[in-house]
Design a protein around this motif. Structure first.
Motif, PDB file in Angstrom:
ATOM      1  N   TYR A  84     -47.184  18.783  20.287  1.00 10.96           N
ATOM      2  CA  TYR A  84     -46.937  18.885  21.734  1.00 10.96           C
ATOM      3  C   TYR A  84     -45.455  18.713  22.052  1.00 10.96           C
ATOM      4  CZ  TYR A  84     -46.796  17.495  26.650  1.00 10.96           C
ATOM      5  OH  TYR A  84     -46.475  17.396  27.987  1.00 10.96           O
ATOM      6  N   PHE A  85     -44.815  17.713  21.455  1.00 11.61           N
ATOM      7  CA  PHE A  85     -43.401  17.462  21.757  1.00 11.61           C
ATOM      8  C   PHE A  85     -42.504  18.576  21.222  1.00 11.61           C
ATOM      9  CE2 PHE A  85     -44.860  12.907  21.928  1.00 11.61           C
ATOM     10  CZ  PHE A  85     -44.646  12.755  23.291  1.00 11.61           C
ATOM     11  N   GLN A  86     -42.806  19.123  20.044  1.00 10.98           N
ATOM     12  CA  GLN A  86     -42.004  20.233  19.534  1.00 10.98           C
ATOM     13  C   GLN A  86     -42.180  21.487  20.376  1.00 10.98           C
ATOM     14  OE1 GLN A  86     -43.072  20.560  15.367  1.00 10.98           O
ATOM     15  NE2 GLN A  86     -41.423  19.181  14.738  1.00 10.98           N
ATOM     16  N   MET A  87     -43.365  21.697  20.941  1.00  9.47           N
ATOM     17  CA  MET A  87     -43.579  22.834  21.821  1.00  9.47           C
ATOM     18  C   MET A  87     -42.928  22.593  23.190  1.00  9.47           C
ATOM     19  SD  MET A  87     -47.114  24.120  23.563  1.00  9.47           S
ATOM     20  CE  MET A  87     -46.923  22.736  24.689  1.00  9.47           C
ATOM     21  N   HIS A  88     -42.989  21.360  23.693  1.00  7.56           N
ATOM     22  CA  HIS A  88     -42.462  21.033  25.021  1.00  7.56           C
ATOM     23  C   HIS A  88     -40.940  20.943  25.019  1.00  7.56           C
ATOM     24  CE1 HIS A  88     -43.653  19.996  29.070  1.00  7.56           C
ATOM     25  NE2 HIS A  88     -42.838  18.947  29.084  1.00  7.56           N
ATOM     26  N   TYR A  89     -40.366  20.518  23.890  1.00  2.74           N
ATOM     27  CA  TYR A  89     -38.903  20.394  23.778  1.00  2.74           C
ATOM     28  C   TYR A  89     -38.432  21.200  22.569  1.00  2.74           C
ATOM     29  CZ  TYR A  89     -40.282  16.286  26.492  1.00  2.74           C
ATOM     30  OH  TYR A  89     -40.859  15.434  27.398  1.00  2.74           O
ATOM     31  N   PRO A  90     -38.413  22.530  22.677  1.00  2.00           N
ATOM     32  CA  PRO A  90     -38.042  23.356  21.522  1.00  2.00           C
ATOM     33  C   PRO A  90     -36.555  23.212  21.189  1.00  2.00           C
ATOM     34  CG  PRO A  90     -38.290  24.715  23.476  1.00  2.00           C
ATOM     35  CD  PRO A  90     -38.729  23.337  23.868  1.00  2.00           C
ATOM     36  N   ASN A  91     -36.242  23.416  19.909  1.00  2.00           N
ATOM     37  CA  ASN A  91     -34.865  23.378  19.411  1.00  2.00           C
ATOM     38  C   ASN A  91     -34.183  22.034  19.704  1.00  2.00           C
ATOM     39  OD1 ASN A  91     -35.107  26.083  18.533  1.00  2.00           O
ATOM     40  ND2 ASN A  91     -34.543  26.825  20.579  1.00  2.00           N
ATOM     41  N   THR A  92     -34.931  20.962  19.624  1.00  2.00           N
ATOM     42  CA  THR A  92     -34.375  19.617  19.781  1.00  2.00           C
ATOM     43  C   THR A  92     -34.775  18.771  18.581  1.00  2.00           C
ATOM     44  OG1 THR A  92     -36.335  18.801  20.977  1.00  2.00           O
ATOM     45  CG2 THR A  92     -34.546  19.740  22.306  1.00  2.00           C
ATOM     46  N   THR A  93     -34.130  17.611  18.481  1.00  2.00           N
ATOM     47  CA  THR A  93     -34.461  16.666  17.396  1.00  2.00           C
ATOM     48  C   THR A  93     -35.339  15.536  17.963  1.00  2.00           C
ATOM     49  OG1 THR A  93     -32.408  15.482  17.838  1.00  2.00           O
ATOM     50  CG2 THR A  93     -32.353  17.184  16.133  1.00  2.00           C
ATOM     51  N   ILE A  94     -36.386  15.921  18.675  1.00  2.00           N
ATOM     52  CA  ILE A  94     -37.200  14.941  19.379  1.00  2.00           C
ATOM     53  C   ILE A  94     -37.836  13.934  18.429  1.00  2.00           C
ATOM     54  CG2 ILE A  94     -39.120  16.591  19.389  1.00  2.00           C
ATOM     55  CD1 ILE A  94     -38.422  13.818  21.982  1.00  2.00           C
ATOM     56  N   MET A  95     -38.342  14.368  17.279  1.00  2.00           N
ATOM     57  CA  MET A  95     -39.002  13.443  16.368  1.00  2.00           C
ATOM     58  C   MET A  95     -38.007  12.459  15.753  1.00  2.00           C
ATOM     59  SD  MET A  95     -41.971  14.427  16.889  1.00  2.00           S
ATOM     60  CE  MET A  95     -42.742  13.240  15.832  1.00  2.00           C
ATOM     61  N   PHE A  96     -36.813  12.958  15.413  1.00  2.00           N
ATOM     62  CA  PHE A  96     -35.782  12.080  14.863  1.00  2.00           C
ATOM     63  C   PHE A  96     -35.306  11.090  15.922  1.00  2.00           C
ATOM     64  CE2 PHE A  96     -35.823  15.755  12.169  1.00  2.00           C
ATOM     65  CZ  PHE A  96     -35.555  15.289  10.901  1.00  2.00           C
ATOM     66  N   ASP A  97     -35.137  11.572  17.154  1.00  2.00           N
ATOM     67  CA  ASP A  97     -34.650  10.705  18.222  1.00  2.00           C
ATOM     68  C   ASP A  97     -35.660   9.606  18.550  1.00  2.00           C
ATOM     69  OD1 ASP A  97     -32.424  12.283  18.307  1.00  2.00           O
ATOM     70  OD2 ASP A  97     -33.043  13.428  20.065  1.00  2.00           O
ATOM     71  N   MET A  98     -36.935   9.964  18.645  1.00  4.53           N
ATOM     72  CA  MET A  98     -37.948   8.959  18.951  1.00  4.53           C
ATOM     73  C   MET A  98     -38.039   7.911  17.847  1.00  4.53           C
ATOM     74  SD  MET A  98     -41.147  10.719  20.993  1.00  4.53           S
ATOM     75  CE  MET A  98     -41.719  11.646  19.590  1.00  4.53           C
ATOM     76  N   SER A  99     -37.969   8.347  16.600  1.00  5.78           N
ATOM     77  CA  SER A  99     -38.043   7.406  15.486  1.00  5.78           C
ATOM     78  C   SER A  99     -36.859   6.450  15.493  1.00  5.78           C
ATOM     79  CB  SER A  99     -38.100   8.179  14.162  1.00  5.78           C
ATOM     80  OG  SER A  99     -38.096   7.300  13.067  1.00  5.78           O
ATOM     81  N   THR A 100     -35.660   6.977  15.735  1.00  6.76           N
ATOM     82  CA  THR A 100     -34.460   6.127  15.718  1.00  6.76           C
ATOM     83  C   THR A 100     -34.448   5.154  16.883  1.00  6.76           C
ATOM     84  OG1 THR A 100     -33.232   7.917  14.648  1.00  6.76           O
ATOM     85  CG2 THR A 100     -31.947   6.158  15.655  1.00  6.76           C
ATOM     86  N   VAL A 101     -34.807   5.626  18.079  1.00  7.08           N
ATOM     87  CA  VAL A 101     -34.851   4.734  19.246  1.00  7.08           C
ATOM     88  C   VAL A 101     -35.876   3.632  19.030  1.00  7.08           C
ATOM     89  CG1 VAL A 101     -35.458   4.615  21.687  1.00  7.08           C
ATOM     90  CG2 VAL A 101     -33.984   6.447  20.873  1.00  7.08           C
ATOM     91  N   TYR A 102     -37.016   3.984  18.494  1.00  8.22           N
ATOM     92  CA  TYR A 102     -38.051   2.982  18.239  1.00  8.22           C
ATOM     93  C   TYR A 102     -37.547   1.909  17.283  1.00  8.22           C
ATOM     94  CZ  TYR A 102     -42.585   0.946  17.097  1.00  8.22           C
ATOM     95  OH  TYR A 102     -43.613   0.066  16.903  1.00  8.22           O
ATOM     96  N   ILE A 103     -36.929   2.338  16.177  1.00  7.34           N
ATOM     97  CA  ILE A 103     -36.510   1.368  15.167  1.00  7.34           C
ATOM     98  C   ILE A 103     -35.353   0.517  15.679  1.00  7.34           C
ATOM     99  CG2 ILE A 103     -35.681   1.099  12.818  1.00  7.34           C
ATOM    100  CD1 ILE A 103     -38.571   2.138  13.165  1.00  7.34           C
ATOM    101  N   ALA A 104     -34.419   1.117  16.421  1.00  2.00           N
ATOM    102  CA  ALA A 104     -33.297   0.341  16.952  1.00  2.00           C
ATOM    103  C   ALA A 104     -33.791  -0.726  17.926  1.00  2.00           C
ATOM    104  CB  ALA A 104     -32.300   1.264  17.636  1.00  2.00           C
TER     105      ALA A 104
END
Length: 556
Positions: A64-84
């Motif tokens: 869903y997120f890759q379809m809703h936000y195409p050509n972005t690094t949404i999965m990398f961004d969410m993972s990094t924000v979560y861990i930080a």
């Protein structure tokens, strides 16, 4: 020694029963209440699933997120924000460890996670009234807030289970993997059952929220369980009080317990808590010991008991003159233990003592901290970032879901395998954690370069994901289970929190390295699937029609 001590206890109880005195009903401090129906274990299992459920819910909605936000690094961004955000939360939890109770910290984390998940499900997915840029920002802020609440729960639960037997730490870690396994099944069912991506994702989040609500109720029931109260009481006594150790007679310690056979006289040693003594200046608190028949000393001569003293046991009476009694090396039972409360230190002294305690604990468990840090560094380097970028011409958008589901399933199996009674050494754990680093280049070659990956096929990335998940579950659980048992009871909560700090350090460093690996994939390709040319096949001359007609005529 324990056998003779048990005989001494039994003899005392028999004499009390013969005299008609009530028997001692004090429970054995070494025998905790039973965990009937494994209710505490199951609740901690659900707790482990609940505090990782929000993160896994965001990650498993990758399609869903890759379809809703195409050509972005949404999965990398969410993972990094979560861990930080998780690292900030675990540091604050360590600093505020002594200011708030387990229940307060865990309840705070549950409320924060529930409120944020409800907002994202209703406003950002169900309603979807924001622009793409605002919606993207809301998701990142929401996952940061969720990370703070969930990590406060996680660090508090690991500190809490460090005070319990090791099987309960394994229950929490198995629950963490169950969270990934559950959301994988949930996502597959909702994606297959609801063809519209927005509706399927909304229902996916609703199911996760229902589990969080169930966990909040189970947690408050568990905190009142007698087993939990027993171990929390022992931990609080070890942390806030100092036990006075009495060495009655170091030279004849063994004789005291073993010399009762054949001797008709023995006494009861009673250690009383601090009492108030009255003086001319008023009441003064003192630490007083009272000894009932007789005072301990193999050669001591004490006055005969009067009416105001405790009546001796019948077999304690001797034929010596009434003016004095000589003690014939008696046996004793400790009826009470004296505790001396430490002085209230200043805030600076308390902070300094806390830092020194954490440093001492870190020195004792540093191999386990390094091991768990390496495990989660490797995992976050590949999951979920690189795993979501592996292409598949056959599976399409199902490929990242299958890879993550395989990881979560075998992570769950690995955490169950961590309960196997095998004594892992520190060197074995460090070696296994280091060997997992080989999975980074192998998984990377399944996605790099984007236009033509070096390792082609759907089987290889799934196999690497299975190995990554199983080793993550096994070697991510064993250090967390073993570390608290390497320190004293009063430091087990600190050990659990220090392991969580190392765990989050590995997560943060791995998520940052995943950005470097993403740059190695190259620019997104329009057609990532390889097209292999088909060689021309030799052609045969067509058969003549008369022959075919003749064959048909003859057959008739």
């Amino acid at each position: 020694m324990n056998e003779t001590l048990g005989r001494g206890y039994a003899r005392i109880e028999a004499i009390r029963a013969a005299r008609g005195e009530p028997l001692s009903s004090m429970p054995d401090p070494g025998a905790p209440p039973p965990d009937r129906y494994n209710s505490v274990y199951l609740t901690l299992f659900v707790a482990g699933a609940a505090f990782l459920l929000p993160f896994n819910s965001f990650i498993m909605a990758v399609d869903y997120f890759q379809m809703h936000y195409p050509n972005t690094t949404i999965m990398f961004d969410m993972s990094t924000v979560y861990i930080a955000s998780a690292c900030v939360a675990v540091c604050l939890n360590n600093l505020l460890l002594d200011l708030f109770t387990y229940n307060t910290r865990i309840t705070f984390g549950i409320l924060v996670s529930l409120a944020t998940m409800l907002f994202v499900a209703v406003c950002n997915i169900g309603w979807d009234g924001f622009s793409t840029r605002v919606s993207y920002t809301i998701n990142l802020v929401a996952i940061g807030v969720v990370a703070f609440g969930c990590t406060v729960q996680q660090a508090s639960y690991y500190g809490f289970t460090g005070c319990l037997p090791p099987r309960y730490t394994q229950a929490v870690m198995a629950g963490e993997s169950a969270a990934g396994f559950w959301v994988s099944l949930d996502r597959i069912v909702t994606k297959y059952g609801f063809r519209q991506p927005q509706r399927s994702t909304f229902m996916f989040f609703v199911f996760s929220i229902l589990i969080l609500l169930g966990h909040s109720m189970l947690h408050h029931v568990m905190m009142r369980h007698p087993l939990v109260q027993h171990y929390l009481r022992l931990t609080n006594e070890s942390r806030h009080r100092r036990r006075i150790q009495l060495h009655l007679n170091p030279n004849e310690d063994a004789t005291l317990m073993e010399s009762e056979a054949g001797e008709a006289s023995y006494g009861v040693l009673k250690l009383q808590s601090p009492v108030l003594s009255t003086t001319g200046q008023g009441e003064i608190e003192t630490n007083a010991f009272s000894f009932a028949n007789p005072v301990y000393s193999p050669t001591a001569v004490v006055p005969a008991p009067t009416e105001s003293t405790v009546e001796p046991f019948p077999d304690s009476v001797t034929s010596e003159p009434s003016s004095a009694l000589r003690t014939p090396r008696p046996s004793y039972k400790v009826e009470d233990v004296v505790f001396e409360s430490p002085e209230r230190p200043t805030s600076w002294r308390a902070f300094k003592r806390g830092v020194l305690a954490r440093w001492a604990v870190a020195r004792a468990i540093y191999p386990y901290m390094v091991s768990i840090g390496l495990v989660y560094f490797t995992t976050l380097s590949l999951y979920p970032g690189i795993a979501s970028e592996v292409p598949s011409c056959r599976l399409g958008t199902w490929m990242p879901i299958i890879l993550m589901s395989a990881f979560n399933l075998f992570d769950f199996i690995g955490k169950i395998a961590a309960a196997w009674p095998y004594e892992w050494s520190r060197s074995q754990l460090l070696m296994a954690s280091g060997l997992r680093l080989l999975l980074v280049p192998l998984m990377l070659l399944c996605a790099a370069p984007r236009h033509s990956p070096h390792i082609v096929g759907d089987v290889y990335p799934i196999l690497f994901s299975v190995v990554l998940g199983f080793t993550n579950g096994l070697f991510g659980s064993v250090p967390m289970i073993l570390a608290p048992s390497r320190v004293g009871r009063e430091h087990r909560e600190i050990a659990g929190n220090m392991m969580t700090l190392s765990y989050n350090g590995g997560l943060l460093s791995g998520s940052l390295v995943s950005y470097l690996l993403l740059g190695m994939l190259g620019a997104p390709a329009a057609a990532p699937c390889r097209v292999y040319p088909t060689p021309p096949l030799p052609t045969l001359p067509p058969a003549t029609p008369p022959n075919i007609t003749y064959a048909v005529t003859v057959s008739h």
